[in-house]
Design a protein around this motif. Structure first.
Motif, PDB file in Angstrom:
ATOM      1  N   HIS A  36       0.824  -1.205   0.000  1.00  9.77           N
ATOM      2  CA  HIS A  36       0.000   0.000   0.000  1.00  9.77           C
ATOM      3  C   HIS A  36       0.863   1.261   0.000  1.00  9.77           C
ATOM      4  CE1 HIS A  36      -3.616  -2.332   1.887  1.00  9.77           C
ATOM      5  NE2 HIS A  36      -3.411  -2.633   0.619  1.00  9.77           N
ATOM      6  N   GLN A  40       0.636   4.042  -2.905  1.00  9.10           N
ATOM      7  CA  GLN A  40       0.242   5.409  -2.581  1.00  9.10           C
ATOM      8  C   GLN A  40       1.305   6.441  -2.966  1.00  9.10           C
ATOM      9  OE1 GLN A  40      -0.585   4.566   1.528  1.00  9.10           O
ATOM     10  NE2 GLN A  40      -2.778   4.328   1.183  1.00  9.10           N
ATOM     11  N   ASP A  43       1.930   6.843  -9.261  1.00  5.69           N
ATOM     12  CA  ASP A  43       0.912   7.532 -10.044  1.00  5.69           C
ATOM     13  C   ASP A  43       0.513   6.662 -11.225  1.00  5.69           C
ATOM     14  OD1 ASP A  43       2.565   8.099 -12.427  1.00  5.69           O
ATOM     15  OD2 ASP A  43       3.664   9.428 -11.080  1.00  5.69           O
ATOM     16  N   ILE A  61      -5.894   0.150 -10.109  1.00  4.35           N
ATOM     17  CA  ILE A  61      -6.413   1.353  -9.465  1.00  4.35           C
ATOM     18  C   ILE A  61      -6.633   2.455 -10.492  1.00  4.35           C
ATOM     19  CG2 ILE A  61      -5.889   3.176  -7.795  1.00  4.35           C
ATOM     20  CD1 ILE A  61      -4.368   1.044  -6.171  1.00  4.35           C
ATOM     21  N   ARG A  62      -5.721   2.555 -11.455  1.00  8.38           N
ATOM     22  CA  ARG A  62      -5.886   3.550 -12.517  1.00  8.38           C
ATOM     23  C   ARG A  62      -7.208   3.328 -13.252  1.00  8.38           C
ATOM     24  NH1 ARG A  62      -5.722   4.376 -17.667  1.00  8.38           N
ATOM     25  NH2 ARG A  62      -5.613   2.143 -18.066  1.00  8.38           N
ATOM     26  N   ASP A  65     -10.315   3.968 -10.910  1.00  9.92           N
ATOM     27  CA  ASP A  65     -10.598   5.375 -10.668  1.00  9.92           C
ATOM     28  C   ASP A  65     -11.175   6.069 -11.896  1.00  9.92           C
ATOM     29  OD1 ASP A  65      -9.742   4.938  -8.145  1.00  9.92           O
ATOM     30  OD2 ASP A  65      -7.879   6.099  -8.293  1.00  9.92           O
ATOM     31  N   ASP A 107     -16.885   4.450  -2.663  1.00 11.29           N
ATOM     32  CA  ASP A 107     -15.710   4.496  -1.785  1.00 11.29           C
ATOM     33  C   ASP A 107     -14.537   3.676  -2.346  1.00 11.29           C
ATOM     34  OD1 ASP A 107     -16.653   1.958  -1.455  1.00 11.29           O
ATOM     35  OD2 ASP A 107     -16.783   2.031   0.744  1.00 11.29           O
ATOM     36  N   GLY A 108     -14.621   3.274  -3.609  1.00  8.10           N
ATOM     37  CA  GLY A 108     -13.512   2.577  -4.259  1.00  8.10           C
ATOM     38  C   GLY A 108     -13.488   1.085  -4.050  1.00  8.10           C
ATOM     39  N   GLN A 281      -5.534   4.492  -2.780  1.00  9.92           N
ATOM     40  CA  GLN A 281      -5.446   5.488  -3.840  1.00  9.92           C
ATOM     41  C   GLN A 281      -4.005   5.731  -4.263  1.00  9.92           C
ATOM     42  OE1 GLN A 281      -8.047   6.806  -5.344  1.00  9.92           O
ATOM     43  NE2 GLN A 281      -9.562   5.867  -3.982  1.00  9.92           N
ATOM     44  N   PRO A 285      -4.398  11.311  -9.029  1.00 12.79           N
ATOM     45  CA  PRO A 285      -5.592  10.691  -9.591  1.00 12.79           C
ATOM     46  C   PRO A 285      -5.405  10.386 -11.064  1.00 12.79           C
ATOM     47  CG  PRO A 285      -5.940  13.034  -9.371  1.00 12.79           C
ATOM     48  CD  PRO A 285      -4.614  12.733  -8.711  1.00 12.79           C
ATOM     49  N   LYS A 289     -10.708  11.572 -13.360  1.00 17.41           N
ATOM     50  CA  LYS A 289     -11.302  11.594 -12.026  1.00 17.41           C
ATOM     51  C   LYS A 289     -10.503  12.565 -11.157  1.00 17.41           C
ATOM     52  CE  LYS A 289     -12.612   9.013  -7.967  1.00 17.41           C
ATOM     53  NZ  LYS A 289     -12.553   7.741  -7.215  1.00 17.41           N
TER      54      LYS A 289
END
Length: 292
Positions: A36, A40, A43, A61-62, A65, A107-108, A281, A285, A289
């Motif tokens: 994590h 975090q 990018d 995650i990309r 989002d 909330d993802g 995250q 972003p 988004k």
């Protein structure tokens, strides 16, 4: 889920560890915290990194989002292509469809439709269920795994990991996930009793001699057991072989997961599951988004 097989305990040594010392590998707090933290600090443009597991996490995650909320649908295609290109394994159709059916909350977090998976197992619903091969049947000699003209016979007494009785039992030993390619058989059991529905072990066996080439622990926390009336078969597992790479694909209503290994020695190449990425995250972003 995945337990499995060997023909002599003498061959059951793996990296200096005896059979009865093999332990489940959990997604422990230290592992997750380290992953994590790396995610975090990354990018959406960081997917070129050497760490395959990290790269898959960032790409997921990309994509997640960009969807932001609702059904993933065709937006999953870029991620699925990234999996194939990055780690060299092509996701099976059922796995790709499962990812596309995923629904992202505000909330993802991501949920998947589980009712489809239990129907993917082949075989008698009251007897042996299996995936990846033509047939699995119990005989007087043992459990026979067949693919075309090839077959391998597995004797219960040779598998000290599988502590579910002296004889093969479809209900206790769970469904069989297997793949026979050329001179090897990759096989494992969906553990239906001790750890319902969870991946555990896979084994690479020599088709000619039945001897163990390697065995590998799977990360049990990649796909949590749902339990309930559906039992362990709410989870579905398929083993695939792409060139020199072996993948264990799994899915249920909680997540879609994959672990990839080298065919030669079983060394892990990558693993992925949205389950341990919920709510995490990136440093920046994804475009589309949060951008103004």
């Amino acid at each position: 889920m995945i337990h499995a097989m060997l023909l002599t305990v003498a061959f059951f040594q793996f990296a200096g560890v005896e059979c009865d010392e093999m332990m489940h590998q959990e997604l422990d707090a230290d592992f997750l915290a380290a992953l994590h933290k790396k995610v975090q600090k990354s990018d959406p443009e960081s997917t070129h990194l050497e760490d395959n597991t990290l790269a898959l996490a960032i790409e997921w995650i990309r994509m997640r989002d960009l969807v932001a909320e609702g059904r993933i649908g065709k937006k999953a295609n870029t991620f699925l292509g990234f999996v194939a290109g990055r780690v060299g394994v092509r996701p099976p159709d059922w796995w790709s469809k499962g990812v596309r059916r995923g629904v992202i909350s505000d909330d993802g977090r991501v949920g998947f439709i589980s009712r489809h998976f239990r129907n993917l197992w082949k075989g008698d619903k009251t007897g042996w269920q299996f995936s990846g091969v033509d047939n699995v049947v119990k005989s007087t000699d043992g459990l026979v795994v067949e693919q075309g003209a090839k077959k391998i016979i597995l004797k219960k007494s040779d598998f000290c990991d599988l502590q579910t009785g002296a004889k093969w039992d479809a209900q206790e030993d769970g469904a069989v996930a297997a793949a026979i390619r050329d001179d090897i058989c990759i096989v494992g059991f969906q553990c239906a009793t001790e750890y319902p529905g969870t991946p555990y072990l896979i084994y690479c066996l020599d088709m000619k001699t039945g001897k163990l080439i390697w065995k590998q622990l799977l990360r049990r926390g990649l796909i949590p057991s749902l339990g309930g009336s559906g039992g362990p078969f709410w989870n579905y597992i398929q083993i695939t072989v792409d060139g020199e790479r072996i993948a264990v694909w799994s899915g249920n209503g909680a997540t879609m997961a994959v672990e990839v290994f080298h065919k030669k020695d079983g060394k892990q190449i990558a693993m992925f599951s949205p389950y341990y990425l919920d709510g995490i995250q990136l440093a920046k972003p994804a475009k589309g988004k949060g951008a103004k």
